[in-house]
Motif scaffolding. Structure first.
Motif, PDB file in Angstrom:
ATOM      1  N   MET A 117       0.845  -1.185   0.000  1.00 39.27           N
ATOM      2  CA  MET A 117       0.000   0.000   0.000  1.00 39.27           C
ATOM      3  C   MET A 117       0.881   1.235   0.000  1.00 39.27           C
ATOM      4  SD  MET A 117      -3.214  -0.348   2.643  1.00 39.27           S
ATOM      5  CE  MET A 117      -2.666  -1.737   3.634  1.00 39.27           C
ATOM      6  N   LYS A 118       0.392   2.278  -0.649  1.00 37.70           N
ATOM      7  CA  LYS A 118       1.005   3.596  -0.552  1.00 37.70           C
ATOM      8  C   LYS A 118      -0.025   4.530   0.057  1.00 37.70           C
ATOM      9  CE  LYS A 118       4.204   2.919  -4.398  1.00 37.70           C
ATOM     10  NZ  LYS A 118       4.694   3.396  -5.720  1.00 37.70           N
ATOM     11  N   ILE A 119       0.434   5.372   0.971  1.00 43.24           N
ATOM     12  CA  ILE A 119      -0.482   6.182   1.771  1.00 43.24           C
ATOM     13  C   ILE A 119       0.042   7.600   1.888  1.00 43.24           C
ATOM     14  CG2 ILE A 119      -1.547   6.439   4.062  1.00 43.24           C
ATOM     15  CD1 ILE A 119      -1.028   3.349   4.378  1.00 43.24           C
ATOM     16  N   SER A 120      -0.888   8.566   1.831  1.00 38.67           N
ATOM     17  CA  SER A 120      -0.576   9.953   2.162  1.00 38.67           C
ATOM     18  C   SER A 120      -1.764  10.566   2.887  1.00 38.67           C
ATOM     19  CB  SER A 120      -0.269  10.776   0.907  1.00 38.67           C
ATOM     20  OG  SER A 120      -0.168  12.162   1.223  1.00 38.67           O
ATOM     21  N   MET A 121      -1.498  11.198   4.015  1.00 38.28           N
ATOM     22  CA  MET A 121      -2.513  12.035   4.642  1.00 38.28           C
ATOM     23  C   MET A 121      -2.501  13.364   3.892  1.00 38.28           C
ATOM     24  SD  MET A 121      -2.315   9.443   6.580  1.00 38.28           S
ATOM     25  CE  MET A 121      -0.644   9.385   7.197  1.00 38.28           C
ATOM     26  N   LEU A 122      -3.446  13.531   2.975  1.00 40.26           N
ATOM     27  CA  LEU A 122      -3.476  14.749   2.157  1.00 40.26           C
ATOM     28  C   LEU A 122      -3.745  15.973   3.004  1.00 40.26           C
ATOM     29  CD1 LEU A 122      -5.521  13.484  -0.931  1.00 40.26           C
ATOM     30  CD2 LEU A 122      -3.032  13.583  -0.672  1.00 40.26           C
ATOM     31  N   ALA A 123      -4.609  15.816   3.993  1.00 41.09           N
ATOM     32  CA  ALA A 123      -4.918  16.895   4.932  1.00 41.09           C
ATOM     33  C   ALA A 123      -5.437  16.266   6.208  1.00 41.09           C
ATOM     34  CB  ALA A 123      -5.962  17.840   4.349  1.00 41.09           C
ATOM     35  N   SER A 124      -5.004  16.797   7.344  1.00 36.95           N
ATOM     36  CA  SER A 124      -5.486  16.294   8.624  1.00 36.95           C
ATOM     37  C   SER A 124      -5.534  17.442   9.605  1.00 36.95           C
ATOM     38  CB  SER A 124      -4.568  15.182   9.149  1.00 36.95           C
ATOM     39  OG  SER A 124      -5.096  14.625  10.331  1.00 36.95           O
ATOM     40  N   GLY A 125      -6.721  17.690  10.156  1.00 32.49           N
ATOM     41  CA  GLY A 125      -6.874  18.780  11.103  1.00 32.49           C
ATOM     42  C   GLY A 125      -8.323  19.199  11.219  1.00 32.49           C
ATOM     43  N   SER A 126      -8.578  20.156  12.071  1.00 36.56           N
ATOM     44  CA  SER A 126      -9.952  20.581  12.317  1.00 36.56           C
ATOM     45  C   SER A 126     -10.595  21.237  11.104  1.00 36.56           C
ATOM     46  CB  SER A 126      -9.973  21.553  13.505  1.00 36.56           C
ATOM     47  OG  SER A 126      -9.440  20.938  14.654  1.00 36.56           O
ATOM     48  N   SER A 127      -9.787  21.697  10.146  1.00 35.18           N
ATOM     49  CA  SER A 127     -10.330  22.388   8.972  1.00 35.18           C
ATOM     50  C   SER A 127     -10.664  21.453   7.823  1.00 35.18           C
ATOM     51  CB  SER A 127      -9.347  23.460   8.490  1.00 35.18           C
ATOM     52  OG  SER A 127      -8.073  22.895   8.239  1.00 35.18           O
ATOM     53  N   GLY A 128     -10.192  20.208   7.872  1.00 38.94           N
ATOM     54  CA  GLY A 128     -10.503  19.276   6.791  1.00 38.94           C
ATOM     55  C   GLY A 128      -9.613  18.052   6.831  1.00 38.94           C
ATOM     56  N   ASN A 129     -10.197  16.891   6.477  1.00 42.97           N
ATOM     57  CA  ASN A 129      -9.473  15.623   6.576  1.00 42.97           C
ATOM     58  C   ASN A 129      -9.674  14.792   5.318  1.00 42.97           C
ATOM     59  OD1 ASN A 129      -8.625  15.451   9.663  1.00 42.97           O
ATOM     60  ND2 ASN A 129     -10.660  16.382   9.536  1.00 42.97           N
ATOM     61  N   VAL A 130      -8.546  14.369   4.724  1.00 42.37           N
ATOM     62  CA  VAL A 130      -8.555  13.515   3.539  1.00 42.37           C
ATOM     63  C   VAL A 130      -7.315  12.630   3.591  1.00 42.37           C
ATOM     64  CG1 VAL A 130      -8.876  13.412   1.042  1.00 42.37           C
ATOM     65  CG2 VAL A 130      -9.347  15.567   2.246  1.00 42.37           C
ATOM     66  N   THR A 131      -7.500  11.328   3.429  1.00 42.31           N
ATOM     67  CA  THR A 131      -6.373  10.395   3.359  1.00 42.31           C
ATOM     68  C   THR A 131      -6.460   9.625   2.046  1.00 42.31           C
ATOM     69  OG1 THR A 131      -6.219  10.163   5.760  1.00 42.31           O
ATOM     70  CG2 THR A 131      -5.284   8.385   4.439  1.00 42.31           C
ATOM     71  N   TYR A 132      -5.314   9.442   1.406  1.00 43.13           N
ATOM     72  CA  TYR A 132      -5.226   8.718   0.136  1.00 43.13           C
ATOM     73  C   TYR A 132      -4.529   7.387   0.371  1.00 43.13           C
ATOM     74  CZ  TYR A 132      -3.627   7.516  -4.591  1.00 43.13           C
ATOM     75  OH  TYR A 132      -3.371   6.864  -5.780  1.00 43.13           O
ATOM     76  N   ILE A 133      -5.149   6.308  -0.110  1.00 45.20           N
ATOM     77  CA  ILE A 133      -4.595   4.960   0.029  1.00 45.20           C
ATOM     78  C   ILE A 133      -4.613   4.289  -1.342  1.00 45.20           C
ATOM     79  CG2 ILE A 133      -4.888   2.695   1.105  1.00 45.20           C
ATOM     80  CD1 ILE A 133      -6.277   4.197   3.444  1.00 45.20           C
ATOM     81  N   GLU A 134      -3.474   3.752  -1.734  1.00 44.32           N
ATOM     82  CA  GLU A 134      -3.336   3.154  -3.062  1.00 44.32           C
ATOM     83  C   GLU A 134      -2.772   1.745  -2.947  1.00 44.32           C
ATOM     84  OE1 GLU A 134      -0.192   3.825  -6.692  1.00 44.32           O
ATOM     85  OE2 GLU A 134      -1.145   5.608  -5.874  1.00 44.32           O
ATOM     86  N   THR A 135      -3.388   0.814  -3.646  1.00 43.86           N
ATOM     87  CA  THR A 135      -2.839  -0.532  -3.824  1.00 43.86           C
ATOM     88  C   THR A 135      -2.653  -0.739  -5.319  1.00 43.86           C
ATOM     89  OG1 THR A 135      -4.959  -1.667  -4.091  1.00 43.86           O
ATOM     90  CG2 THR A 135      -4.207  -1.290  -1.825  1.00 43.86           C
ATOM     91  N   PRO A 136      -2.039  -1.834  -5.748  1.00 41.52           N
ATOM     92  CA  PRO A 136      -1.910  -2.050  -7.197  1.00 41.52           C
ATOM     93  C   PRO A 136      -3.243  -2.042  -7.937  1.00 41.52           C
ATOM     94  CG  PRO A 136      -0.385  -3.476  -6.035  1.00 41.52           C
ATOM     95  CD  PRO A 136      -1.234  -2.826  -4.984  1.00 41.52           C
ATOM     96  N   LYS A 137      -4.348  -2.367  -7.241  1.00 36.91           N
ATOM     97  CA  LYS A 137      -5.634  -2.460  -7.927  1.00 36.91           C
ATOM     98  C   LYS A 137      -6.631  -1.365  -7.569  1.00 36.91           C
ATOM     99  CE  LYS A 137      -5.605  -7.470  -8.736  1.00 36.91           C
ATOM    100  NZ  LYS A 137      -6.333  -8.746  -8.498  1.00 36.91           N
ATOM    101  N   LYS A 138      -6.408  -0.636  -6.465  1.00 37.34           N
ATOM    102  CA  LYS A 138      -7.407   0.334  -6.014  1.00 37.34           C
ATOM    103  C   LYS A 138      -6.757   1.634  -5.559  1.00 37.34           C
ATOM    104  CE  LYS A 138     -11.169  -2.016  -6.663  1.00 37.34           C
ATOM    105  NZ  LYS A 138     -12.213  -1.546  -7.595  1.00 37.34           N
ATOM    106  N   LYS A 139      -7.486   2.728  -5.810  1.00 35.95           N
ATOM    107  CA  LYS A 139      -7.096   4.046  -5.310  1.00 35.95           C
ATOM    108  C   LYS A 139      -8.282   4.599  -4.524  1.00 35.95           C
ATOM    109  CE  LYS A 139      -3.758   5.021  -8.984  1.00 35.95           C
ATOM    110  NZ  LYS A 139      -3.758   3.667  -9.561  1.00 35.95           N
TER     111      LYS A 139
END
Length: 267
Positions: A6-28
């Motif tokens: 898996m590849k992972i990035s917390m695109l944004a984390s905090g009280s103003s907005g939260n988005v996490t990106y998770i990637e596998t060979p088959k899914k994003k």
């Protein structure tokens, strides 16, 4: 195709907005979309990813800092949206029309397989209708997400042990919160069992969960008003060392940011 777990990035984390990106060979996958669609698109570009390639969004709960862009992204890109049934009753009201073919119920406390990744859902204690977070598992490695909770039950501490990586809530420093400008009612909500974990409480919870597989702990959902990155990091490090854990030897503690994505890392 790249051979990775898996590849992972917390695109944004905090009280103003939260988005996490998770990637596998088959899914994003995105977990939550708590910023505008345009902002999420820009954050993905920062890690050299295209929003049009994202397959789906897993929603944790209906607060705006977790769902702001859900409706727009679903309609514009045809993404599938996963949430539990009670959360959907709120989403239907808050995010606008989403085609029924894109709406999926993911029952709390269950496991599903999506392509090449297994996802486990579990309830947390927060002032939303039915808040749940997720663990992503593949090839005997796993990533646990645990924010937006006022406390961590013994059941969760046992169930979420020995993950490869954690996104762990470190919302506030109690002294900064008490001395800050928030109304007392807001302070009470944050400090309650249905609020958010303090730096110390987050550290104490994760100290019970760490295992020999654990390599990284990301500190998430920091309050801009009631916390400081260095203070959160120092508190986690101090508590974990006191509990006998080898910080910066067995694992590392990393920051997240409300405006900058973390470096895309491979689990």
């Amino acid at each position: 195709m790249d051979d990775f777990t898996m590849k992972i990035s917390m695109l944004a984390s905090g009280s103003s907005g939260n988005v996490t990106y998770i990637e596998t060979p088959k899914k994003k996958i995105l977990v939550d979309a708590g910023l505008s669609g345009k902002k999420i698109e820009q954050l993905l570009q920062r890690i050299n990813r295209n929003i049009a390639d994202v397959d789906c969004i897993f929603v944790t709960h209906e607060h705006k800092d977790h769902i702001h862009g859900v409706g727009v992204l679903a309609r514009k890109y045809g993404m599938d949206i996963y949430a539990n049934e009670k959360t959907w009753t709120e989403l239907d009201r808050l995010v606008g029309k989403i085609d029924v073919s894109q709406k999926h119920i993911f029952k709390m406390g269950t496991r599903m397989t999506l392509g090449d990744v297994d996802i486990i859902s579990y309830g947390v204690s927060h002032d939303a209708i039915a808040p749940q977070f997720y663990t992503f598992e593949k090839d005997h490695k796993n990533f646990v997400m645990l924010t937006d909770t006022g406390y961590v039950s013994q059941y969760l501490r046992d169930a979420l042990t020995n993950a490869t990586a954690y996104l762990m809530e470190s919302n506030h420093d109690v002294d900064l919160l008490r001395a800050g400008s928030y109304p007392w009612s807001t302070k009470q909500r944050i400090l309650s069992d249905k609020g958010h974990l303090s730096n110390e409480d987050g550290a104490l919870a994760v100290s019970d969960m760490l295992g020999y597989h654990t390599k990284q702990i990301y500190l998430g959902h920091l309050s801009k008003e009631n916390n400081i990155k260095t203070l959160a990091n120092e508190t986690f490090s101090h508590v974990l060392k006191e509990k006998g854990h080898a910080v910066n030897h067995d694992f590392v503690i990393r920051d997240t940011d409300p405006d900058e994505p973390t470096t895309l890392f491979t689990l």
